[in-house]
Motif scaffolding. Structure first.
Motif, PDB file in Angstrom:
ATOM      1  N   SER A 143     -21.958  -4.067   5.573  1.00 19.07           N
ATOM      2  CA  SER A 143     -20.878  -3.310   4.175  1.00 19.07           C
ATOM      3  C   SER A 143     -20.630  -2.487   4.609  1.00 19.07           C
ATOM      4  O   SER A 143     -20.883  -1.447   3.629  1.00 19.07           O
ATOM      5  N   ASP A 144     -19.915  -2.483   5.556  1.00 23.25           N
ATOM      6  CA  ASP A 144     -19.127  -1.239   5.706  1.00 23.25           C
ATOM      7  C   ASP A 144     -17.451  -1.292   5.815  1.00 23.25           C
ATOM      8  O   ASP A 144     -16.847  -0.680   6.917  1.00 23.25           O
ATOM      9  N   HIS A 185      -8.868  -1.880   2.500  1.00 24.29           N
ATOM     10  CA  HIS A 185      -9.117  -2.653   2.948  1.00 24.29           C
ATOM     11  C   HIS A 185      -9.701  -4.069   3.314  1.00 24.29           C
ATOM     12  O   HIS A 185      -9.624  -5.239   2.400  1.00 24.29           O
ATOM     13  N   GLY A 186     -11.045  -3.969   2.436  1.00 25.75           N
ATOM     14  CA  GLY A 186     -12.142  -5.328   2.896  1.00 25.75           C
ATOM     15  C   GLY A 186     -12.172  -5.075   3.881  1.00 25.75           C
ATOM     16  O   GLY A 186     -12.824  -6.136   4.209  1.00 25.75           O
ATOM     17  N   ILE A 213     -13.928  -5.454   8.359  1.00 20.10           N
ATOM     18  CA  ILE A 213     -15.264  -5.079   8.140  1.00 20.10           C
ATOM     19  C   ILE A 213     -15.529  -4.639   9.816  1.00 20.10           C
ATOM     20  O   ILE A 213     -15.230  -5.649  11.344  1.00 20.10           O
ATOM     21  N   PRO A 214     -15.732  -3.303  10.297  1.00 18.68           N
ATOM     22  CA  PRO A 214     -15.387  -3.049  11.769  1.00 18.68           C
ATOM     23  C   PRO A 214     -16.295  -3.475  12.283  1.00 18.68           C
ATOM     24  O   PRO A 214     -15.755  -3.018  12.865  1.00 18.68           O
ATOM     25  N   SER A 215     -17.845  -2.979  12.170  1.00 18.03           N
ATOM     26  CA  SER A 215     -18.423  -4.157  12.535  1.00 18.03           C
ATOM     27  C   SER A 215     -18.532  -5.138  13.081  1.00 18.03           C
ATOM     28  O   SER A 215     -19.181  -5.115  14.232  1.00 18.03           O
ATOM     29  N   ALA A 216     -17.375  -5.896  12.461  1.00 15.60           N
ATOM     30  CA  ALA A 216     -17.609  -7.468  13.055  1.00 15.60           C
ATOM     31  C   ALA A 216     -15.996  -7.412  13.766  1.00 15.60           C
ATOM     32  O   ALA A 216     -15.609  -8.332  13.851  1.00 15.60           O
ATOM     33  N   GLY A 217     -15.582  -6.236  13.875  1.00 17.58           N
ATOM     34  CA  GLY A 217     -14.123  -6.425  14.975  1.00 17.58           C
ATOM     35  C   GLY A 217     -13.133  -6.007  14.356  1.00 17.58           C
ATOM     36  O   GLY A 217     -12.100  -6.289  14.425  1.00 17.58           O
ATOM     37  N   TYR A 218     -13.056  -5.864  12.980  1.00 14.65           N
ATOM     38  CA  TYR A 218     -12.165  -6.687  12.589  1.00 14.65           C
ATOM     39  C   TYR A 218     -11.145  -4.976  11.664  1.00 14.65           C
ATOM     40  O   TYR A 218     -11.989  -4.592  11.301  1.00 14.65           O
ATOM     41  N   LEU A 219      -9.285  -5.449  11.824  1.00 16.70           N
ATOM     42  CA  LEU A 219      -9.131  -3.597  11.540  1.00 16.70           C
ATOM     43  C   LEU A 219      -7.827  -4.202  10.244  1.00 16.70           C
ATOM     44  O   LEU A 219      -7.738  -5.490  10.771  1.00 16.70           O
ATOM     45  N   TRP A 220      -7.172  -3.532   9.509  1.00 16.23           N
ATOM     46  CA  TRP A 220      -6.211  -3.823   8.519  1.00 16.23           C
ATOM     47  C   TRP A 220      -5.393  -3.561   9.639  1.00 16.23           C
ATOM     48  O   TRP A 220      -4.544  -2.818  10.367  1.00 16.23           O
ATOM     49  N   CYS A 221      -3.676  -4.409   9.408  1.00 17.68           N
ATOM     50  CA  CYS A 221      -2.765  -5.053  10.018  1.00 17.68           C
ATOM     51  C   CYS A 221      -1.422  -5.052   9.220  1.00 17.68           C
ATOM     52  O   CYS A 221      -1.803  -5.719   8.413  1.00 17.68           O
ATOM     53  N   LYS A 228       1.346  -5.189   9.489  1.00  8.58           N
ATOM     54  CA  LYS A 228       2.358  -5.926   9.521  1.00  8.58           C
ATOM     55  C   LYS A 228       2.216  -7.667   9.151  1.00  8.58           C
ATOM     56  O   LYS A 228       3.113  -8.091   8.122  1.00  8.58           O
ATOM     57  N   SER A 229       0.599  -7.759   8.878  1.00  7.48           N
ATOM     58  CA  SER A 229       0.323  -9.221   9.005  1.00  7.48           C
ATOM     59  C   SER A 229      -0.376  -8.888   7.386  1.00  7.48           C
ATOM     60  O   SER A 229      -0.068 -10.078   6.878  1.00  7.48           O
ATOM     61  N   ALA A 230      -0.607  -7.566   6.896  1.00  7.83           N
ATOM     62  CA  ALA A 230      -0.970  -7.568   5.522  1.00  7.83           C
ATOM     63  C   ALA A 230      -2.354  -7.942   5.108  1.00  7.83           C
ATOM     64  O   ALA A 230      -3.002  -9.035   4.336  1.00  7.83           O
ATOM     65  N   ARG A 231      -3.192  -8.311   6.547  1.00  2.39           N
ATOM     66  CA  ARG A 231      -4.444  -8.603   6.480  1.00  2.39           C
ATOM     67  C   ARG A 231      -5.518  -8.282   7.135  1.00  2.39           C
ATOM     68  O   ARG A 231      -5.083  -7.295   8.409  1.00  2.39           O
ATOM     69  N   CYS A 232      -6.690  -8.603   7.171  1.00  8.14           N
ATOM     70  CA  CYS A 232      -7.693  -7.991   8.841  1.00  8.14           C
ATOM     71  C   CYS A 232      -7.874  -8.680   9.271  1.00  8.14           C
ATOM     72  O   CYS A 232      -7.590 -10.151   9.712  1.00  8.14           O
TER      73      CYS A 232
END
Length: 54
Positions: free
Chosen positions: A4-5, A9-10, A12-20, A22-26
């Motif tokens: 829920s964090d 950009h949608g 989920i940082p707690s799952a290790g994702y960040l917005w990039c 250059k690739s325009a995706r998590c």
């Protein structure tokens, strides 16, 4: 609740994702580094994701 964090950009940082940008995706930094062939450090990921698109 887990997952829920979401950021603006949608991602989920707690799952290790960040917005990039250059690739325009998590992305998960370590997976992105492996796929693109660069060092899996915060500085390398930031440099890659903030560099202009080809």
């Amino acid at each position: 609740m887990p997952g829920s964090d979401r950021d603006a950009h949608g991602c989920i940082p707690s799952a290790g994702y960040l917005w990039c940008e250059k690739s325009a995706r998590c992305e998960r930094p370590w997976e992105l580094a492996q796929a693109q062939g660069f060092e899996a450090s915060q500085a390398s990921v930031e440099a890659y994701c903030t560099s202009p698109k080809p």
